[in-house]
Enzyme design. Sequence first.
Site, short mmCIF file in Angstrom:
data_model
loop_
_atom_site.label_atom_id
_atom_site.label_comp_id
_atom_site.label_asym_id
_atom_site.label_seq_id
_atom_site.Cartn_x
_atom_site.Cartn_y
_atom_site.Cartn_z
N GLY A 179 -7.68 -6.60 -12.97
CA GLY A 179 -8.09 -6.07 -11.72
C GLY A 179 -8.62 -7.64 -10.83
O GLY A 179 -9.01 -7.25 -9.77
N GLY A 188 -2.44 -8.18 -13.75
CA GLY A 188 -1.36 -8.08 -13.28
C GLY A 188 -1.23 -8.81 -11.78
O GLY A 188 -0.61 -9.90 -11.79
N ARG A 189 -2.02 -8.42 -10.88
CA ARG A 189 -1.85 -9.28 -9.53
C ARG A 189 -2.29 -10.66 -9.64
O ARG A 189 -1.70 -11.46 -9.04
CB ARG A 189 -2.89 -8.34 -8.69
N ARG A 218 3.03 -2.01 0.78
CA ARG A 218 1.52 -2.15 0.57
C ARG A 218 0.87 -2.14 1.94
O ARG A 218 0.01 -1.49 1.98
CB ARG A 218 1.01 -3.63 -0.09
N CYS A 241 12.81 4.81 9.66
CA CYS A 241 12.33 5.76 10.66
C CYS A 241 11.18 6.30 10.23
O CYS A 241 10.83 7.59 10.08
CB CYS A 241 13.50 6.83 10.72
N TYR A 277 3.07 -5.69 -7.08
CA TYR A 277 2.93 -4.45 -6.40
C TYR A 277 4.00 -4.48 -5.13
O TYR A 277 3.66 -3.70 -4.12
CB TYR A 277 1.64 -3.66 -5.95
C1 LIG Z 1 -2.85 -1.70 -13.10
C2 LIG Z 1 -3.75 -1.87 -14.24
C3 LIG Z 1 -3.97 -3.16 -14.58
C4 LIG Z 1 -3.67 -4.21 -13.68
O1 LIG Z 1 -4.31 -4.32 -12.70
P1 LIG Z 1 -4.16 -5.79 -11.70
O2 LIG Z 1 -5.18 -5.47 -10.46
O3 LIG Z 1 -2.87 -5.93 -11.09
O4 LIG Z 1 -4.91 -6.83 -12.63
C5 LIG Z 1 -4.43 -3.07 -15.99
N1 LIG Z 1 -4.64 -2.11 -16.53
C6 LIG Z 1 -4.58 -0.98 -16.41
C7 LIG Z 1 -4.87 0.16 -17.09
C8 LIG Z 1 -4.01 -0.77 -15.24
O5 LIG Z 1 -3.61 0.55 -14.87
#
Ligand SMILES: *Cc1c(COP(=O)(O)O)cnc(C)c1O
Length: 402
Positions: free
Chosen positions: A224, A260-261, A297, A326, A355
């Site tokens: 996150g 992730g992000r 997004r 469209c 994403y």
């Molecule tokens: C989506 C997700 C993440 C990654 O979130 P980011 O904001 O991209 O770091 C980590 N753990 C779980 C369980 C997720 O669903």
Amino acid sequence: MDFTKLSHKYQTPLYVYDFDYIREQFSCVKEAFRARKSLVCYAVKANSNLSVLKHLAALGAGCDCVSVGEIKRALFAGVAKYKIIFSGVGKNDSEIEFALKEDILMLNVESEAELKRVEKIAQILKTIARISIRVNPNVDAKTHPYISTGLKKNKFGVDIDTAKKLYIYCKNSPFLEPVGIHCHIGSQILDVAPYSEATAVTAELLRSLKALEIDIKFFDVGGGLGIRYKDEVTIEPYNFAQAVLANLAGMDVTIVCELGRFLVGNSGYLLTKVLYEKQNGAKRFVIVDAAMNDLIRPSLYNAYHEIEVVDKNGGGTLADVVGPVCESGDFLAKEVMLPPLENGDLLVVKSAGAYCFSMSSNYNSRPRVAEVAIEDGKERLIRRREKFEDLIELEREYLGEQ
Ligand SMILES: *Cc1c(COP(=O)(O)O)cnc(C)c1O
């Protein structure tokens, strides 16, 4: 980066990822947790290209997967199975079975019903399932409601009391082994306080489990960490780590995080060409060759992505940048200052590594675009552009006699 050259060589729209940037982000997180054993599991859903996974695996990353498809991708790309975690609120039987057979690190379980399914399947397979329970700490991550996951009203995880009950259940089951505590409160988090709050809650649970002789080895703080799209002030990985570690004094656990992000978001660029300009009354539209099916997004979350014009000076007037799909919701940016543009001008949509491609679709029968990696100054194709034949491949045989 020579975007013009890339756009000529690979055509547009095109995703480009800076692999050196991904390496730096990864090192930064590892460094922040240096004082501890740590496992950085990359959240595959952010960008699941095999070459991205392989790149991260080579750096030592594990993977956080939310489907069997993602586990298979991770394994295929060479991620060690003992570094793979299976998360997600709705795992089906065959997915659980696959995960147990592959003997991955652990399953993040999100409900009592799911735990019992996992137990049943482990029993049938005559194996022991390593379990981590996803705790919902009821903490407000102060992010977009669609990407907030740590509140009671969200569908994710179980409350502390239920979690404790489930750990005791695991301990008493011959087919379950509780090894981890998991919590993930949301995405694009910009304030360290929710992490402190959430880990304080889960660390307390960790202590009470130790007292019950339930030996938790992995303390999974989720992901996150937010990134800068516009002018956001983001959390330094060091401060993130400190917020987590402050709650873990004297506890011998491996820290797991599922980012992730943060790892890939700002590595990515979407290259798109201007098709036309058009004026509807007072409203100026720049129509480009990328659309919501390539990058959803903005349409989905009203997300902001900075757009840069290649080889043209700034200034100009306000315009919406829209795609050919469209839908009125098909836009990449609204009310941004752009110079006068014409057919063939190149725009770069920034922060497009997370994403973006992974959420892309074939809506309007648009082939998904190509992806290119840049590493050590060299570029290479990591996914070819889809062709019309790819789009009809799974349907053509059902047409019958023509
Ligand atoms: C989506 C997700 C993440 C990654 O979130 P980011 O904001 O991209 O770091 C980590 N753990 C779980 C369980 C997720 O669903």
